[in-house]
Design an enzyme around this catalytic site. Structure first.
Site, PDB file in Angstrom:
ATOM      1  N   TYR A   1      40.216   6.304  -0.603  1.00  0.00           N
ATOM      2  CA  TYR A   1      39.371   6.612   0.788  1.00  0.00           C
ATOM      3  C   TYR A   1      39.650   5.523   1.344  1.00  0.00           C
ATOM      4  CZ  TYR A   1      35.446   7.130   4.015  1.00  0.00           C
ATOM      5  OH  TYR A   1      34.597   7.559   4.903  1.00  0.00           O
TER       6      TYR A   1
ATOM      7  N   SER B   1       4.352  18.125  16.435  1.00  0.00           N
ATOM      8  CA  SER B   1       3.923  17.561  14.560  1.00  0.00           C
ATOM      9  C   SER B   1       3.569  18.875  13.949  1.00  0.00           C
ATOM     10  CB  SER B   1       2.407  16.521  14.348  1.00  0.00           C
ATOM     11  OG  SER B   1       1.913  16.437  13.962  1.00  0.00           O
TER      12      SER B   1
ATOM     13  N   GLU C   1       9.736  24.226   1.759  1.00  0.00           N
ATOM     14  CA  GLU C   1      10.225  23.016   2.069  1.00  0.00           C
ATOM     15  C   GLU C   1       9.996  22.762   0.828  1.00  0.00           C
ATOM     16  OE1 GLU C   1      11.972  22.802   5.985  1.00  0.00           O
ATOM     17  OE2 GLU C   1      12.541  24.700   5.674  1.00  0.00           O
TER      18      GLU C   1
ATOM     19  N   LYS D   1       7.432  18.963   1.799  1.00  0.00           N
ATOM     20  CA  LYS D   1       7.502  17.785   2.629  1.00  0.00           C
ATOM     21  C   LYS D   1       8.433  15.545   2.625  1.00  0.00           C
ATOM     22  CE  LYS D   1       4.057  16.610   6.141  1.00  0.00           C
ATOM     23  NZ  LYS D   1       4.266  15.740   5.981  1.00  0.00           N
TER      24      LYS D   1
ATOM     25  N   ASP E   1       8.654  12.541   3.323  1.00  0.00           N
ATOM     26  CA  ASP E   1       7.464  11.120   3.484  1.00  0.00           C
ATOM     27  C   ASP E   1       9.083  10.822   4.059  1.00  0.00           C
ATOM     28  OD1 ASP E   1       5.466  10.116   4.272  1.00  0.00           O
ATOM     29  OD2 ASP E   1       5.576   9.208   2.000  1.00  0.00           O
TER      30      ASP E   1
ATOM     31  N   ARG F   1      11.071   9.980  16.797  1.00  0.00           N
ATOM     32  CA  ARG F   1      10.630  11.030  17.640  1.00  0.00           C
ATOM     33  C   ARG F   1       9.380  10.740  18.634  1.00  0.00           C
ATOM     34  NH1 ARG F   1       4.822  12.817  16.510  1.00  0.00           N
ATOM     35  NH2 ARG F   1       4.821  14.724  17.092  1.00  0.00           N
TER      36      ARG F   1
ATOM     37  N   TYR G   1      16.865  20.458   8.420  1.00  0.00           N
ATOM     38  CA  TYR G   1      15.526  21.705   8.474  1.00  0.00           C
ATOM     39  C   TYR G   1      15.299  22.205   9.213  1.00  0.00           C
ATOM     40  CZ  TYR G   1      12.061  17.506   9.602  1.00  0.00           C
ATOM     41  OH  TYR G   1      11.009  16.226   9.479  1.00  0.00           O
TER      42      TYR G   1
ATOM     43  N   LYS H   1      -0.135  19.865   1.388  1.00  0.00           N
ATOM     44  CA  LYS H   1      -0.639  18.034   1.508  1.00  0.00           C
ATOM     45  C   LYS H   1      -1.498  18.402  -0.276  1.00  0.00           C
ATOM     46  CE  LYS H   1       0.343  14.981   4.693  1.00  0.00           C
ATOM     47  NZ  LYS H   1      -0.442  14.307   5.569  1.00  0.00           N
TER      48      LYS H   1
ATOM     49  N   CYS I   1     -11.513 -21.878 -14.359  1.00  0.00           N
ATOM     50  CA  CYS I   1     -11.479 -20.458 -15.342  1.00  0.00           C
ATOM     51  C   CYS I   1     -12.510 -20.227 -15.706  1.00  0.00           C
ATOM     52  CB  CYS I   1     -10.469 -21.189 -16.423  1.00  0.00           C
ATOM     53  SG  CYS I   1     -10.158 -19.942 -18.075  1.00  0.00           S
TER      54      CYS I   1
ATOM     55  N   CYS J   1     -13.936 -20.723 -19.171  1.00  0.00           N
ATOM     56  CA  CYS J   1     -13.900 -21.433 -19.514  1.00  0.00           C
ATOM     57  C   CYS J   1     -14.257 -22.657 -19.193  1.00  0.00           C
ATOM     58  CB  CYS J   1     -12.388 -22.111 -20.885  1.00  0.00           C
ATOM     59  SG  CYS J   1     -11.286 -22.800 -19.962  1.00  0.00           S
TER      60      CYS J   1
ATOM     61  N   CYS K   1      -4.847 -21.336 -16.881  1.00  0.00           N
ATOM     62  CA  CYS K   1      -5.578 -21.979 -17.244  1.00  0.00           C
ATOM     63  C   CYS K   1      -4.693 -22.630 -18.130  1.00  0.00           C
ATOM     64  CB  CYS K   1      -6.718 -21.205 -18.024  1.00  0.00           C
ATOM     65  SG  CYS K   1      -7.933 -22.078 -18.890  1.00  0.00           S
TER      66      CYS K   1
ATOM     67  N   CYS L   1      -8.748 -22.179 -24.538  1.00  0.00           N
ATOM     68  CA  CYS L   1     -10.014 -21.266 -23.478  1.00  0.00           C
ATOM     69  C   CYS L   1      -9.894 -19.676 -24.198  1.00  0.00           C
ATOM     70  CB  CYS L   1      -8.963 -21.304 -22.441  1.00  0.00           C
ATOM     71  SG  CYS L   1      -9.738 -19.532 -21.564  1.00  0.00           S
TER      72      CYS L   1
END
Ligand code: IVH
Length: 691
Positions: free
Chosen positions: A36, A82, A121, A123, A125, A144, A233, A324, A418, A421, A436, A441
């Site tokens: 390639y 949406s 399908e 969804k 994210d 969008r 899609y 969802k 701490c 202790c 610490c 301790c």
């Protein structure tokens, strides 16, 4: 332009685009990378000799030239809407009821609801993109935005390998629009964040944010390096187009695939609402195995004519719904900040908050990692925080909703002392961890005891966290060695300890004295000395005295152990320099520990080293090898059981000679030794039978 070079350029574009499609979209490469690259370079040369040969769909145009000043805004030909959401079967049913109503298909009294075929399908994210093609060639890609206008990010989207620059259509329409989701695969995301961490840059909170940030990068070269991906899609064709037009969403997905897009393979044609629910449920667990984030499924009426008839509300199509999965991020109210003290003394701040259900469990605590993270979050008392739990991942605090902060709230910080202790905590320059450093301790002691008895270490049954807590709190155990002074009478007087379990524990402790040196070394819990390193160290330094001498006087003999670096050598040196650790070793010896390789370990070590095919062979390296550095060659030889020596003698088995080899080579020749070049060495390393 000569006819021949124009034809060759076209040929190359075709070849390279087909190869890119096979690689990025089909995930079934048809061309080796070097091939390639060679063809790509040939095209690049043709184009730079004669720029009139450059076309917009040339693969050389994926990585755009100069960074942009900003993005111009573009109006979408067709608005990007949406989706309405549903969170359970009831809401899904209600949506379906409304859909039947607008389509005038409501059943009459007592009749079952008619079934309409749907496409389910995943969804994804990520970030929605609108791609415009004219006569089959990508001309614009936009975000969008507000749904009507987005930003022109064409140069960036061109770098996405799975977005075709030219469609595989014989007679493409004058224009067409494709919508889909750009995303960053989880694996790539982890790499990006690891890189950013190393460079001290702010981390992306999740793949979606990383993707959004990347798409708005002004320099397309940065985008190209981030390896975005894209699932198509939605397809929009001109009304007057005469070509083969899909009549259903299911066919649209196939049409997109045929045109060269990557379409998510997990879509299903679902005959009715029960099938939709089954599809949704079936992906609840499985989606976590995917290499990209999903937050639900999208259900779409399959028939495009019916989609048309159903139409849109103000903001979303009536013919589709996003179903969802329960939120994995949720708001909660911070109750308090506490601190955990780990077995190495590291202080981990922990946020405790009102319990919220997340990814199937109730969550009320999350680690904040360290003081830097605490500062970054800028936590204040009474803050409302956003908590996240992704699958099996431990819960974390994502951010603070500052708008909801009570007035004059106090800023939360790590304590100076701490919590266990009371001694002053320290944070060394350049270190993320606050510690610490009081070795007595109780929190550190509890951690050290838990580690000592754990599976990979001394593997003592019957000594759980609760019991350890009692032993430490009552002052019965002040060091690991004290465990071996406990008797059954004393143990059986503790809470939830019977005579029998006390006796069992005493014999389990006694038996643990027989565990090998590698486990004991690991059990000491020295920073950076995990199970694997402990084994390697134990094999080279067969007892604690030898290890101590090496750590304190000859750190280079520590780093000479295969796989052991400076960090570990330093950590060992520090550990042995601490008098309380030497006291611990003496305490263990008093309790009958030899702190040395057991006979069994010795036997196994010998067997293992004779198994390695170069054991018994001595190598001398001289000159510069073409690809391996000296230390790489040494590591490889030693890993195969061989020894590397600095001087040539009659006992030398092989001399590995590179460029500008000097007197060692001459000596080897005069002794008649076997001389290898790097290829010869590699052959020897690679094949046990040739040794
Ligand atoms: S269809 C008019 N299908 O989800 C319908 N959207 O919450 C347009 N998304 O803005 C959307 N995967 O960014 C559709 N398979 C999928 C999707 C999908 C992810 C996103 C898309 C949309 C958002 C709505």
């Amino acid at each position: 332009m000569t006819a021949a070079s124009a034809q060759r350029a076209q040929e190359l574009r075709g070849l390279l685009n087909t190869a890119a499609h096979a690689y990025y979209v089909l995930d079934a490469p048809v061309m080796e990378d070097p091939v390639y690259d060679r063809l790509y370079r040939e095209l690049l040369e043709l184009e730079s000799a004669d720029p009139s040969l450059v076309t917009v769909d040339s693969p050389t145009q994926r990585v755009g030239g100069t960074p942009a000043e900003g993005f111009s805004s573009v109006r979408h030909r067709i608005g990007l809407l949406s989706l309405d959401n549903a969170f359970n079967a009831e809401e899904l049913g209600a949506w379906y009821g409304r859909l039947l109503r607008v389509l005038d298909r409501e059943p009459s009294e007592g009749q079952p609801r008619p079934a309409l075929a749907m496409v389910g399908e995943l969804k994804i994210d990520g970030n929605a993109l609108a791609l415009s093609y004219e006569n089959g060639v990508l001309v614009r890609a936009a975000t969008r935005g507000d749904g009507e206008q987005g930003e022109d990010i064409t140069a960036n989207v061109r770098t996405i390998g799975s977005v075709p620059l030219r469609l595989q259509l014989d007679q493409p329409p004058a224009w067409l629009e494709v919508r889909g989701e750009a995303f960053i695969p989880d694996g790539v995301f982890d790499g990006i964040n690891a890189d950013r961490q190393q460079r001290g840059e702010a981390l992306f909170a999740n793949p979606r944010n990383a993707c959004a940030g990347t798409l708005r990068q002004l320099d397309p070269k940065v985008v190209a390096a981030r390896r975005l991906d894209f699932f198509a899609y939605t397809l929009h064709l001109p009304d007057d187009w005469q070509g083969q037009r899909p009549t259903s969403q299911w066919d649209s997905l196939q049409w997109l695939r045929d045109a060269g897009f990557k379409v998510n393979p997990n879509a299903e044609l679902l005959p009715d609402l029960d099938a939709v629910e089954a599809f949704f449920n079936s992906w609840d667990g499985g989606r976590r195995q995917l290499d990209y984030a999903t937050d639900g499924v999208v259900v779409k009426l399959d028939n495009l004519r019916l989609q048309d008839a159903a139409g849109f509300t103000q903001k979303a199509p009536r013919w589709a719904i996003a179903l969802k999965y329960p939120a994995e991020e949720a708001p909660s109210k911070l109750l308090r900040l506490t601190c955990q003290v780990g077995r190495t003394g590291v202080i981990t701040p922990v946020a405790e908050f009102e319990a919220v259900p997340l990814a199937g469990t109730s969550v009320s605590r999350a680690t904040l990692h360290n003081a830097d993270r605490l500062d970054e979050l800028d936590l204040h008392a009474g803050d409302t925080i956003v908590v996240r739990k992704a699958g099996e991942i431990i819960p974390e605090v994502v951010r603070v909703l500052k708008e909801l902060r009570p007035t004059s709230a106090e800023r939360l910080q790590l304590p100076h002392t701490c919590p266990e202790c009371g001694s002053t905590l320290v944070r060394e320059a350049g270190e993320a961890a606050t510690r610490c450093i009081n070795s007595s301790c109780p929190a550190i002691l509890r951690g050290a005891l838990r580690h000592w008895v754990s599976k990979g270490a001394l593997d003592v049954d019957g000594l759980g966290s609760k019991l350890i807590e009692q032993l430490v709190d009552r002052g019965l155990v002040q060091s690991i060695a004290d465990l071996y002074r406990l008797d059954a009478a004393l143990l059986s007087s503790l809470e939830r300890m019977g005579q029998k379990s006390a006796e069992n524990l005493v014999s389990a402790l006694a038996a643990s004295r027989q565990q090998g040196w590698a486990r004991q070394l690991y059990g000491l819990g020295i920073h950076h000395v995990g199970e694997v390193n402990a084994k390697a160290l134990a094999a080279t330094f067969p007892d604690a005295d030898l290890l101590q001498t090496a750590a304190c006087n000859a750190p280079e003999s520590i780093t000479a152990v295969f796989g052991i670096g400076d960090e570990i050598a330093q950590s060992l040196q520090q550990w042995f320099a601490n008098p309380s650790n030497l006291q611990l070793l003496n305490g263990l010896r008093e309790q009958g520990f030899s702190l040395a390789l057991s006979a069994d370990e010795q036997r196994r070590a010998e067997a293992a080293s004779s198994e390695r095919h170069l054991s018994g062979s001595t190598f001398v390296l001289t000159g510069t090898l073409p690809t391996l550095s000296r230390s790489q060659a040494k590591e490889l030889i030693e890993a195969a059981g061989g020894k590397v020596s600095g001087s040539v003698s009659k006992k030398t088995s092989y001399v590995v000679a590179g460029d500008e080899a000097g007197s060692k080579l001459t000596k080897a020749e005069s002794l008649g030794l076997t001389i290898l070049d790097e290829t010869g060495l590699q052959a020897l390393l690679g094949s046990p039978q040739s040794a």
